[in-house]
Design an enzyme around this catalytic site. Structure first.
Site, PDB file in Angstrom:
ATOM      1  N   THR A 108      50.022  58.088  33.454  1.00 58.69           N
ATOM      2  CA  THR A 108      50.789  57.536  32.324  1.00 58.69           C
ATOM      3  C   THR A 108      51.678  56.400  32.829  1.00 58.69           C
ATOM      4  OG1 THR A 108      52.496  59.100  32.859  1.00 58.69           O
ATOM      5  CG2 THR A 108      50.948  59.759  31.124  1.00 58.69           C
ATOM      6  N   ARG A 179      52.857  67.855  41.365  1.00 58.86           N
ATOM      7  CA  ARG A 179      53.876  67.479  42.364  1.00 58.86           C
ATOM      8  C   ARG A 179      53.165  67.073  43.651  1.00 58.86           C
ATOM      9  NH1 ARG A 179      58.330  72.351  42.161  1.00 58.86           N
ATOM     10  NH2 ARG A 179      60.009  71.087  41.259  1.00 58.86           N
ATOM     11  N   LYS A 232      60.225  67.642  35.829  1.00 60.07           N
ATOM     12  CA  LYS A 232      59.400  66.699  36.596  1.00 60.07           C
ATOM     13  C   LYS A 232      60.042  65.310  36.632  1.00 60.07           C
ATOM     14  CE  LYS A 232      56.225  64.475  38.604  1.00 60.07           C
ATOM     15  NZ  LYS A 232      55.884  64.676  40.029  1.00 60.07           N
ATOM     16  N   GLY A 287      59.602  51.407  45.653  1.00 60.11           N
ATOM     17  CA  GLY A 287      58.365  51.063  44.940  1.00 60.11           C
ATOM     18  C   GLY A 287      57.623  52.331  44.571  1.00 60.11           C
ATOM     19  N   CYS A 290      55.943  56.688  41.074  1.00 59.54           N
ATOM     20  CA  CYS A 290      56.727  57.825  40.555  1.00 59.54           C
ATOM     21  C   CYS A 290      58.158  57.421  40.256  1.00 59.54           C
ATOM     22  CB  CYS A 290      56.706  58.968  41.574  1.00 59.54           C
ATOM     23  SG  CYS A 290      55.065  59.382  42.117  1.00 59.54           S
ATOM     24  N   ARG A 447      63.833  47.784  56.862  1.00 58.90           N
ATOM     25  CA  ARG A 447      63.508  49.223  56.990  1.00 58.90           C
ATOM     26  C   ARG A 447      64.035  49.814  58.297  1.00 58.90           C
ATOM     27  NH1 ARG A 447      62.535  50.992  51.926  1.00 58.90           N
ATOM     28  NH2 ARG A 447      61.154  49.545  50.857  1.00 58.90           N
TER      29      ARG A 447
HETATM   30  N1  SAJ Z   1      62.513  55.131  49.912  1.00 55.71           N
HETATM   31  C1  SAJ Z   1      63.711  54.606  50.394  1.00 55.71           C
HETATM   32  N2  SAJ Z   1      64.570  55.435  51.052  1.00 55.71           N
HETATM   33  C2  SAJ Z   1      64.285  56.759  51.227  1.00 55.71           C
HETATM   34  C3  SAJ Z   1      63.070  57.283  50.720  1.00 55.71           C
HETATM   35  C4  SAJ Z   1      62.196  56.444  50.073  1.00 55.71           C
HETATM   36  O1  SAJ Z   1      63.988  53.419  50.249  1.00 55.71           O
HETATM   37  O2  SAJ Z   1      65.090  57.460  51.843  1.00 55.71           O
HETATM   38  C5  SAJ Z   1      61.597  54.244  49.198  1.00 55.71           C
HETATM   39  C6  SAJ Z   1      60.239  54.158  49.853  1.00 55.71           C
HETATM   40  O3  SAJ Z   1      60.199  53.100  50.782  1.00 55.71           O
HETATM   41  C7  SAJ Z   1      59.325  53.870  48.664  1.00 55.71           C
HETATM   42  C8  SAJ Z   1      60.029  54.561  47.500  1.00 55.71           C
HETATM   43  O4  SAJ Z   1      61.377  54.799  47.916  1.00 55.71           O
HETATM   44  O5  SAJ Z   1      59.278  52.490  48.393  1.00 55.71           O
HETATM   45  C9  SAJ Z   1      59.406  55.881  47.058  1.00 55.71           C
HETATM   46  O6  SAJ Z   1      59.256  56.656  48.215  1.00 55.71           O
HETATM   47  P1  SAJ Z   1      58.974  58.265  48.092  1.00 55.71           P
HETATM   48  O7  SAJ Z   1      59.082  58.812  49.476  1.00 55.71           O
HETATM   49  O8  SAJ Z   1      59.808  58.855  47.036  1.00 55.71           O
HETATM   50  O9  SAJ Z   1      57.434  58.354  47.723  1.00 55.71           O
HETATM   51  P2  SAJ Z   1      56.754  58.508  46.292  1.00 55.71           P
HETATM   52  O10 SAJ Z   1      57.163  57.446  45.367  1.00 55.71           O
HETATM   53  O11 SAJ Z   1      55.319  58.702  46.555  1.00 55.71           O
HETATM   54  O12 SAJ Z   1      57.374  59.875  45.727  1.00 55.71           O
HETATM   55  C10 SAJ Z   1      56.600  61.027  45.736  1.00 55.71           C
HETATM   56  C11 SAJ Z   1      57.177  61.924  44.665  1.00 55.71           C
HETATM   57  N3  SAJ Z   1      56.253  63.011  44.497  1.00 55.71           N
HETATM   58  C12 SAJ Z   1      55.786  63.256  43.245  1.00 55.71           C
HETATM   59  O13 SAJ Z   1      56.130  62.641  42.278  1.00 55.71           O
HETATM   60  C13 SAJ Z   1      54.820  64.367  43.158  1.00 55.71           C
HETATM   61  C14 SAJ Z   1      58.528  62.458  45.059  1.00 55.71           C
HETATM   62  O14 SAJ Z   1      58.906  63.488  44.127  1.00 55.71           O
HETATM   63  C15 SAJ Z   1      58.490  63.055  46.432  1.00 55.71           C
HETATM   64  O15 SAJ Z   1      59.811  63.462  46.767  1.00 55.71           O
HETATM   65  C16 SAJ Z   1      58.020  61.990  47.408  1.00 55.71           C
HETATM   66  O16 SAJ Z   1      56.681  61.618  47.022  1.00 55.71           O
HETATM   67  C17 SAJ Z   1      57.973  62.563  48.816  1.00 55.71           C
HETATM   68  O17 SAJ Z   1      58.939  63.291  49.149  1.00 55.71           O
HETATM   69  O18 SAJ Z   1      57.022  62.225  49.527  1.00 55.71           O
END
Ligand code: SAJ
Length: 476
Positions: A108, A179, A232, A287, A290, A447
């Site tokens: 979605t 999740r 969620k 980015g 989610c 980073r």
């Molecule tokens: N990021 C930061 N600082 C951080 C952590 C992440 O800047 O401390 C940035 C990352 O570079 C990225 C973005 O945030 O650009 C998102 O990173 P993310 O680790 O949250 O990865 P996502 O977007 O794949 O989030 C998913 C989510 N999972 C689901 O929706 C099922 C999130 O709930 C999870 O917590 C996350 O994965 C995870 O922990 O891997």
């Protein structure tokens, strides 16, 4: 809650035949885990035979995974359940009429980041097809991330319109949000607790029967459908808020000339029951698929609920503010780049900038909503010549991405690290300076993957997010 549904379900056998609509990174692992359970007899994976995704049908029925990237155990599991004739992929949606339960795992996304209107098109099509072939007593579960109120709202309406049946009376309806994270799909489904929310108690119980057999360490957390949708979207909203907090602190540390990583270590040292701070990491932006959208699903949920929200008049939602702070970080990267180039005696518009990292997350090829994109747009708008490197991302519309690092940094006035790929922490200051060929090269670390002093000692103008103690270092 009507007893009618309870009577219908009590008369039915336990769930044996399951269907999953949407053979993507949510639907495929879900389907094969159902198929691998002895609790169930067979699973059908439904995939439209469309020009873009129809290829998945043959691939899956050959026991191959159409998903890119490393997914431990997935390919073997697909092979196993296909050979055991417990799983089959089909474009024939009429076979939904054979099933006891059907789940919808359909993306979605937002129509546009500006409008923040979700694109429910694919989900609506899935619901129409499910409703068209729905039988009395079947359980329907939505797994996609959706605006709170959707299951009980338009999802219920469409299913009822198409089937002529009534949810909560003739069929069960629930929401059980996925999740899963790329790279850990099977593990996440087995080990994470599973939120299961029915539109009524009978629906919740029937959905618990469906999900319990696939959980290993995870446990079921039952609630209402709207509470499940809110859980969620809120769990990602909270993560985005945590990241925005440390991003804002990083900006403050730069202004105060201190090192955010010292402060982070200090704050993080306060641990214990109920007092631990969830301090995440500052960076060049947030980015992905989610965190960039789920906050807005939650905001819409409150709006469409029609309930009376008591909140300070005219004040931005804290959650939306967090989104704005995180979306500012690529702008901050640009501002750091401009400042550093001018300290190196360069005009931004006459400079060549090498972007290291296009994927939205480290050591991955996933380039959905990459923070590097707004950063690159700002550079281009100021007349910069920009090259992009990424070791994993193969292509991206309108952007040429090289896997050859030396070619990208050669002759660059500035190098900017936008993604924390492990490869970039290996960068050697001397080698990079030679490749760039500049007397006063610039490096902007978004980073925190390189050691500032090594590059400063080589004569780089260094900038780093949150590095107030180094952003203005003395240039020898
Ligand atoms: N990021 C930061 N600082 C951080 C952590 C992440 O800047 O401390 C940035 C990352 O570079 C990225 C973005 O945030 O650009 C998102 O990173 P993310 O680790 O949250 O990865 P996502 O977007 O794949 O989030 C998913 C989510 N999972 C689901 O929706 C099922 C999130 O709930 C999870 O917590 C996350 O994965 C995870 O922990 O891997």
């Amino acid at each position: 809650m009507s007893n009618k549904l309870k009577k219908i379900i009590d008369k039915k056998d336990p769930i044996k035949k399951i269907g999953v609509i949407g053979m993507g990174y949510v639907g495929i692992p879900a389907a094969v885990l159902f198929a691998d359970s002895d609790a169930f007899e067979s699973v059908l994976g439904f995939q439209r035979n469309s020009p873009t995704s129809g290829y998945k049908i043959e691939m899956l029925n050959r026991g191959e995974s159409p998903l890119k990237g490393e997914e431990p155990g997935l390919e073997e599991l697909i092979k196993k359940v296909v050979q055991a004739k417990k799983f089959q992929c089909t474009p024939d949606f009429s076979r939904i009429s054979e099933l006891d339960a059907i789940t919808l795992a359909i993306q979605t996304p937002f129509l546009s980041n500006e409008s923040l209107e979700p694109d429910f098109g694919a989900l609506i099509e899935g619901l129409r097809l499910a409703g068209k072939y729905l039988n009395e007593g079947t359980l329907v579960v939505l797994e996609s991330t959706i605006t709170p109120g959707t299951t009980n709202g338009f999802a219920r309406q469409i299913l009822e319109e198409e089937s002529g049946l009534t949810a909560g009376e003739d069929f069960a309806l629930a929401h059980a949000p996925e999740r899963v994270m790329v790279g850990r799909l099977l593990r996440n489904i087995r080990e994470h607790d599973r939120i299961v929310g029915g539109i009524d108690k009978v629906s919740t119980e029937r959905a618990i029967e469906l999900y319990s057999p696939v959980l290993t360490e995870g446990k079921i957390i039952p609630m209402t459908a709207t509470a499940a949708e809110t859980t969620k979207t809120a769990e990602n909203t909270f993560r985005d808020l945590q990241i925005a907090s440390i991003n804002q602190l990083a900006l403050y540390c730069e202004a105060m000339g201190i090192n955010v990583y010292d402060v982070r270590t200090g704050v993080d040292s306060l641990k214990g029951e109920g007092i631990t701070r969830a301090v995440l990491y500052p960076g060049a932006g947030v980015g992905g698929h989610c965190l960039t959208k789920d906050t807005y699903h939650l905001e819409r949920g409150v709006k469409v609920s029609g309930g009376k929200l008591d909140y300070p008049d005219g004040m931005d939602s804290l959650f939306v503010l967090a989104r704005k702070v995180n979306d500012f970080m690529p702008v901050h990267m640009y501002n750091l780049t401009v400042e550093a180039l001018s300290r190196a005696g360069k005009k931004t518009g006459d400079s060549k900038v090498a972007i290291l990292g296009w994927a939205f997350i480290r050591n991955s090829d996933d380039a959905r909503n990459p923070p590097s994109e707004p950063y690159r747009n700002l550079l281009l708008r100021s007349g910069c010549n920009v090259n992009v490197h990424d070791p994993y991302v193969m292509e991206y519309p309108g952007v040429s991405i090289s896997h050859e690092l030396s070619g990208v940094v050669e002759g660059a006035d500035a190098v900017a690290i936008l993604t924390g790929h492990d490869e970039y922490s290996e960068l050697d200051a001397g080698t990079l300076k030679r490749l760039m060929g500049m007397k006063r090269p610039v490096i902007v670390d978004g980073r925190n993957v390189i050691e500032p002093d090594e590059f400063i000692a080589e004569g780089f103008v260094y900038k780093g997010i949150g590095r107030g103690d180094k952003n203005e270092h003395h240039i020898k």
